[in-house]
Design a protein around this motif. Structure first.
Motif, short mmCIF file in Angstrom:
data_model
loop_
_atom_site.label_atom_id
_atom_site.label_comp_id
_atom_site.label_asym_id
_atom_site.label_seq_id
_atom_site.Cartn_x
_atom_site.Cartn_y
_atom_site.Cartn_z
N SER A 3 4.61 -1.04 3.68
CA SER A 3 4.19 -2.57 2.87
C SER A 3 3.12 -2.17 1.95
O SER A 3 3.12 -2.52 0.79
N ALA A 4 2.00 -1.60 2.67
CA ALA A 4 0.72 -1.42 1.81
C ALA A 4 0.97 -0.38 0.89
O ALA A 4 0.43 -0.58 -0.28
N ALA A 5 1.73 0.82 1.32
CA ALA A 5 2.03 1.67 0.22
C ALA A 5 2.78 1.28 -1.06
O ALA A 5 2.73 1.47 -1.99
N ALA A 6 4.10 0.29 -0.65
CA ALA A 6 4.63 -0.21 -1.55
C ALA A 6 3.92 -1.06 -2.69
O ALA A 6 4.45 -1.37 -3.72
N TRP B 112 -7.03 4.81 1.89
CA TRP B 112 -8.28 4.17 2.24
C TRP B 112 -8.18 2.55 2.46
O TRP B 112 -8.43 1.84 3.28
N GLN B 113 -7.58 2.08 1.26
CA GLN B 113 -7.52 0.71 1.40
C GLN B 113 -6.58 0.05 2.38
O GLN B 113 -6.87 -0.91 2.83
N THR B 114 -5.45 0.82 2.64
CA THR B 114 -4.50 0.32 3.43
C THR B 114 -5.40 0.39 5.00
O THR B 114 -5.26 -0.66 5.63
N PHE B 115 -6.14 1.44 5.15
CA PHE B 115 -6.82 1.21 6.42
C PHE B 115 -7.88 0.21 6.75
O PHE B 115 -7.83 -0.54 7.61
N VAL B 116 -8.66 -0.14 5.40
CA VAL B 116 -9.61 -0.94 5.50
C VAL B 116 -9.33 -2.48 5.53
O VAL B 116 -9.58 -3.23 6.31
N PRO C 286 3.01 -1.55 14.03
CA PRO C 286 3.98 -1.12 13.34
C PRO C 286 4.05 -0.28 11.82
O PRO C 286 3.22 -0.75 11.41
N LYS C 287 4.95 0.74 11.88
CA LYS C 287 4.71 1.69 10.97
C LYS C 287 5.00 0.70 9.40
O LYS C 287 4.70 1.17 8.28
N HIS C 288 5.81 -0.33 9.41
CA HIS C 288 6.02 -1.01 8.39
C HIS C 288 4.89 -1.66 7.58
O HIS C 288 5.00 -1.95 6.36
N GLN C 289 3.84 -1.81 8.67
CA GLN C 289 2.61 -2.37 7.79
C GLN C 289 2.08 -1.25 6.66
O GLN C 289 1.39 -1.55 5.89
N TYR C 290 2.20 -0.02 7.03
CA TYR C 290 1.81 1.21 6.45
C TYR C 290 2.73 1.13 5.20
O TYR C 290 2.21 1.36 3.89
#
Lengths: 224, 224
Positions: free
Chosen positions: B125-128, B134-138, B119-123
């Motif tokens: 939340s990570a951005a927040a 890169w960190q979000t992905f890994v 889900p998009k909110h995972q991205y």
């Protein structure tokens, strides 16, 4: 680089061979898939209704069929079985092979379709006085079929592709003709180009039709 | 001596030779799977790019590799490439190459599906939390997709093992070929050898693939 122009005269001369071979490929695929669907329907029904002994037998069949390659199944049917007096023609072996392999794939797809239909559907039908057979025929099966269609389409394409293996038991299908032309005239480029085109001509329409069918049926679900 | 054909399996090194033959195809499929996993992850990431060219290129690659029977691809790599470009690839190399190309396409599509199911909110939340792309992905996306990907990847392995049985048709001496040699050598002493040998090959393939299928199913159930 040996890259050469394709010899169109050669292609024109031998294209009729591919047409004949394509007919055999389609013939085997058609009957094989039809029987696979029948086998799949019977097996999925037995699994769905949890028929006592039959259910175990079918589970064994599904595992055997899904975990072995078609080529090995065909070798056993074509070269092995004559030893115990069962002599089948190449075509019969190919159709039985496709049906044996496809039956388990179709059974799994249809079973998951049947199980995805909510129990309340059967209960509502029962409360309206539907018998078991009518409930299946009018309520459960049509909905399950709609759910299963993407899976069935994927299986159909998979099984058409699998028919390329029947050249292994000396049936003159598309692969066989291509191999023959390469061996006889060493016209590898032309033979393989025609082979790719022939498979595209057979498989692309099926693939497009499958996409259209899936799109059409996406609206067929109940309550969502 | 007209002994029962089953004895032929245990004459000399026959059984060991069959196992060695099976290992030939297993090695090709395992190598192809190991190469397909990283390449497929890259392809899957590439496919989720919004660039139209990336979409078109990956789409054409995926459709072509998936719609052509693997046997046709093998013929192109083994017979066609040699003729057209003069690159004399060995049968083993052609097989590994073709199955890697095919496995990469299948794996890529799995990875694309798994990435898009996050889900998009995972991205967001990570951005927040101030994570870089890169960190979000890994740390966020990859661990979640790997879990979803493991069962279908294991399934891909069994499909790979089954499909590599085709390599006998481009002249690699694998289990079916060894079986045929055993049958031919014992043609007169054991006329019914083909039933037992091909039956044994069938069972061997089953024993190789079944545990892997079971593992995939168990993981799928546990992680649902």
């Amino acid at each position: 680089m040996y890259m050469t122009q394709l010899d169109w005269e050669f292609i024109a001369r031998y294209a009729p061979l591919y047409v004949e071979a394509a007919k055999l490929t389609v013939y085997i695929a058609f009957w094989g898939i039809l029987f696979a669907l029948l086998v799949g329907m019977v097996c999925s029904a037995a699994l769905y209704y949890r028929v006592p002994v039959l259910r175990r037998v079918i589970a064994v069949y599904i595992e055997l069929s899904r975990n072995t390659p078609l080529l090995v199944q065909l070798f056993f049917l074509y070269f092995g079985l004559p030893n115990i007096g069962i002599v089948l023609s190449g075509e019969a072996c190919a159709i039985i092979g496709i049906a044996f392999l496809g039956g388990s794939y179709m059974a799994e797809t249809l079973r998951s379709g049947l199980e995805s239909i909510d129990k309340s559907q059967a209960e509502s039908a029962a409360s309206l006085g539907f018998g078991r057979w009518l409930t299946m025929k009018e309520i459960i099966f049509p909905q399950a079929l709609a759910v299963s269609v993407p899976g069935i389409c994927a299986n159909v394409i998979f099984l058409i592709k699998e028919t390329s293996v029947v050249s292994g038991i000396a049936l003159a299908d598309l692969m066989y003709v291509a191999k023959d032309l390469i061996g006889l005239y060493y016209r590898t480029d032309e033979a393989l180009t025609m082979l790719v085109v022939a498979y595209l001509v057979i498989l692309l329409p099926v693939s497009v039709a499958a996409t259209l069918l899936e799109r059409r049926l996406r609206h067929a679900g109940f309550g969502n | 001596m007209q002994a029962s054909g089953i004895n032929v399996l245990f004459l000399g090194r026959n059984f060991a030779r069959l196992i060695e033959g099976l290992w030939v195809t297993m090695r090709i499929s395992l190598l192809a799977v190991l190469l397909s996993i990283p390449l497929g992850i890259l392809l899957g990431m590439f496919m989720t790019l919004r660039h139209p060219l990336a979409k078109a290129v990956s789409r054409v690659y995926l459709e072509f590799v998936r719609i052509m029977p693997q046997l046709v691809l093998l013929f192109i790599a083994y017979f066609g490439v040699t003729r057209t470009f003069g690159w004399n690839w060995s049968a083993d190399f052609s097989a590994v190459l073709v199955f890697t190309l095919w496995g990469t396409a299948e794996m890529g599509d799995l990875v694309r599906g798994a990435l898009q199911s996050i889900p998009k909110h995972q991205y967001d939340s990570a951005a927040a939390l101030g994570m870089t792309k890169w960190q979000t992905f890994v740390y966020i996306i990859l661990p979640q997709t790997l879990r979803r990907l493991l069962p279908p990847t294991i399934n891909l392995t069994t499909r790979m093992i089954k499909t590599t049985s085709l390599v006998v048709l481009i002249g690699i001496t694998e289990v079916l070929k060894v079986g045929k040699q055993i049958i031919d050598v014992n043609r007169f002493a054991y006329p019914t050898a083909s039933l037992w040998v091909y039956g044994a090959v069938f069972i061997l393939y089953f024993l190789a693939c079944w545990p892997i299928s079971l593992l995939a199913r168990t993981l799928e159930k546990r992680w649902r």
